[in-house]
Motif scaffolding. Structure first.
Motif, PDB file in Angstrom:
ATOM      1  N   VAL A 194      -9.486   4.308  -0.512  1.00 52.87           N
ATOM      2  CA  VAL A 194      -9.699   2.912  -0.131  1.00 52.87           C
ATOM      3  C   VAL A 194      -8.551   2.411   0.751  1.00 52.87           C
ATOM      4  O   VAL A 194      -8.774   1.731   1.758  1.00 52.87           O
ATOM      5  CB  VAL A 194      -9.863   2.017  -1.387  1.00 52.87           C
ATOM      6  CG1 VAL A 194      -9.787   0.544  -1.042  1.00 52.87           C
ATOM      7  CG2 VAL A 194     -11.186   2.335  -2.085  1.00 52.87           C
ATOM      8  N   ILE A 195      -7.332   2.768   0.395  1.00 51.07           N
ATOM      9  CA  ILE A 195      -6.180   2.350   1.198  1.00 51.07           C
ATOM     10  C   ILE A 195      -6.240   2.976   2.587  1.00 51.07           C
ATOM     11  O   ILE A 195      -6.035   2.296   3.598  1.00 51.07           O
ATOM     12  CB  ILE A 195      -4.851   2.691   0.485  1.00 51.07           C
ATOM     13  CG1 ILE A 195      -4.685   1.800  -0.751  1.00 51.07           C
ATOM     14  CG2 ILE A 195      -3.659   2.539   1.440  1.00 51.07           C
ATOM     15  CD1 ILE A 195      -3.527   2.188  -1.665  1.00 51.07           C
ATOM     16  N   HIS A 213      -8.897   4.025   4.146  1.00 50.20           N
ATOM     17  CA  HIS A 213     -10.022   3.406   4.855  1.00 50.20           C
ATOM     18  C   HIS A 213      -9.607   2.046   5.406  1.00 50.20           C
ATOM     19  O   HIS A 213      -9.899   1.717   6.563  1.00 50.20           O
ATOM     20  CB  HIS A 213     -11.224   3.276   3.913  1.00 50.20           C
ATOM     21  CG  HIS A 213     -12.442   2.752   4.579  1.00 50.20           C
ATOM     22  ND1 HIS A 213     -12.773   1.416   4.563  1.00 50.20           N
ATOM     23  CD2 HIS A 213     -13.401   3.372   5.305  1.00 50.20           C
ATOM     24  CE1 HIS A 213     -13.892   1.243   5.243  1.00 50.20           C
ATOM     25  NE2 HIS A 213     -14.294   2.413   5.700  1.00 50.20           N
ATOM     26  N   TYR A 214      -8.931   1.270   4.601  1.00 51.97           N
ATOM     27  CA  TYR A 214      -8.432  -0.036   5.042  1.00 51.97           C
ATOM     28  C   TYR A 214      -7.496   0.132   6.247  1.00 51.97           C
ATOM     29  O   TYR A 214      -7.589  -0.618   7.225  1.00 51.97           O
ATOM     30  CB  TYR A 214      -7.706  -0.735   3.894  1.00 51.97           C
ATOM     31  CG  TYR A 214      -6.940  -1.961   4.319  1.00 51.97           C
ATOM     32  CD1 TYR A 214      -7.602  -3.158   4.588  1.00 51.97           C
ATOM     33  CD2 TYR A 214      -5.556  -1.923   4.472  1.00 51.97           C
ATOM     34  CE1 TYR A 214      -6.903  -4.287   5.001  1.00 51.97           C
ATOM     35  CE2 TYR A 214      -4.849  -3.039   4.876  1.00 51.97           C
ATOM     36  CZ  TYR A 214      -5.524  -4.220   5.143  1.00 51.97           C
ATOM     37  OH  TYR A 214      -4.828  -5.333   5.564  1.00 51.97           O
ATOM     38  N   GLN A 215      -6.602   1.120   6.178  1.00 47.50           N
ATOM     39  CA  GLN A 215      -5.685   1.361   7.293  1.00 47.50           C
ATOM     40  C   GLN A 215      -6.443   1.801   8.543  1.00 47.50           C
ATOM     41  O   GLN A 215      -6.056   1.461   9.663  1.00 47.50           O
ATOM     42  CB  GLN A 215      -4.627   2.392   6.906  1.00 47.50           C
ATOM     43  CG  GLN A 215      -3.634   1.851   5.889  1.00 47.50           C
ATOM     44  CD  GLN A 215      -2.644   2.894   5.398  1.00 47.50           C
ATOM     45  OE1 GLN A 215      -2.872   4.102   5.489  1.00 47.50           O
ATOM     46  NE2 GLN A 215      -1.530   2.414   4.846  1.00 47.50           N
ATOM     47  N   HIS A 250       0.799  -1.219   0.000  1.00 46.82           N
ATOM     48  CA  HIS A 250       0.000   0.000   0.000  1.00 46.82           C
ATOM     49  C   HIS A 250       0.836   1.277   0.000  1.00 46.82           C
ATOM     50  O   HIS A 250       0.437   2.261  -0.631  1.00 46.82           O
ATOM     51  CB  HIS A 250      -0.969  -0.006   1.173  1.00 46.82           C
ATOM     52  CG  HIS A 250      -1.961  -1.113   1.067  1.00 46.82           C
ATOM     53  ND1 HIS A 250      -2.329  -1.891   2.126  1.00 46.82           N
ATOM     54  CD2 HIS A 250      -2.648  -1.597  -0.004  1.00 46.82           C
ATOM     55  CE1 HIS A 250      -3.209  -2.796   1.730  1.00 46.82           C
ATOM     56  NE2 HIS A 250      -3.414  -2.635   0.446  1.00 46.82           N
ATOM     57  N   LYS A 253      -7.952  -1.323  10.043  1.00 50.69           N
ATOM     58  CA  LYS A 253      -6.856  -2.080  10.646  1.00 50.69           C
ATOM     59  C   LYS A 253      -6.467  -1.465  12.000  1.00 50.69           C
ATOM     60  O   LYS A 253      -6.240  -2.187  12.981  1.00 50.69           O
ATOM     61  CB  LYS A 253      -5.664  -2.066   9.687  1.00 50.69           C
ATOM     62  CG  LYS A 253      -4.643  -3.129   9.913  1.00 50.69           C
ATOM     63  CD  LYS A 253      -3.701  -3.182   8.704  1.00 50.69           C
ATOM     64  CE  LYS A 253      -2.319  -3.565   9.109  1.00 50.69           C
ATOM     65  NZ  LYS A 253      -1.357  -3.490   8.019  1.00 50.69           N
TER      66      LYS A 253
END
Length: 171
Positions: A114-115, A117-119, A88, A122
């Motif tokens: 999106v990255i 949001h994913y982080q 990422h 997490k």
């Protein structure tokens, strides 16, 4: 240099033939034509999941391509490969480089969001709530920009912005 395509379909073959014809008649330099061939071969390899080969072709295209607009799409595609491989940070670097050359790439803005949001998700799982809030704020910032450029796209992002209280304006 031309890539042998394993799973050519009619549309891919037609595109390749038409692109070759257009390149022969357009007044472009040898380097521009060669850059396009590398880019096309990179897209073909990428669509077949041959990411190492695609990256090789994209890097070759970057060495030859001078047009900022065309370079932005090469950089964007490199970012896609790194993102799909879970790298990422590298993906973000390439998406940002693409946006520096072409700020009208809503798909790059969306992928950055999106990255982030994913982080953020997490970070929640790791009980790092300040970090998650920071990542979600970054995601909101980039989704707002993407939606501004492409108001009919990114419906899930629009819903997320509404349900999480992030205000956005399409005007």
């Amino acid at each position: 240099m031309p890539r042998l395509q394993k799973n050519d379909n009619f549309i891919d073959k037609t595109f390749t033939v038409l692109a070759d014809i257009v390149l022969k008649v357009l007044p472009t330099s040898k380097e521009e034509k060669e850059a396009f061939y590398y880019y096309r071969d990179g897209m073909s390899a990428q669509s077949e999941g041959e990411y190492a080969e695609a990256l090789e072709n994209y890097y070759q295209a970057l060495q030859l391509e001078e047009d900022p607009y065309d370079r932005s799409y090469i950089l964007y595609n490199i970012g896609l490969i790194y993102a799909s491989n879970g790298e990422h940070i590298k993906a973000l670097e390439y998406y940002h480089q693409a946006l520096e050359l072409n700020n009208n790439l809503p798909q790059a803005l969306n992928n950055i969001a999106v990255i982030y949001h994913y982080q953020g998700l997490k970070a929640i799982n790791q009980k790092k709530f300040n970090r998650s809030k920071e990542m979600f704020s970054k995601a909101a910032k980039y989704w707002k920009q993407a939606i501004y450029l492409a108001p009919n796209n990114y419906i899930e992002a629009q819903n997320w912005l509404k349900t999480t209280g992030h205000k956005y304006n399409l005007n």
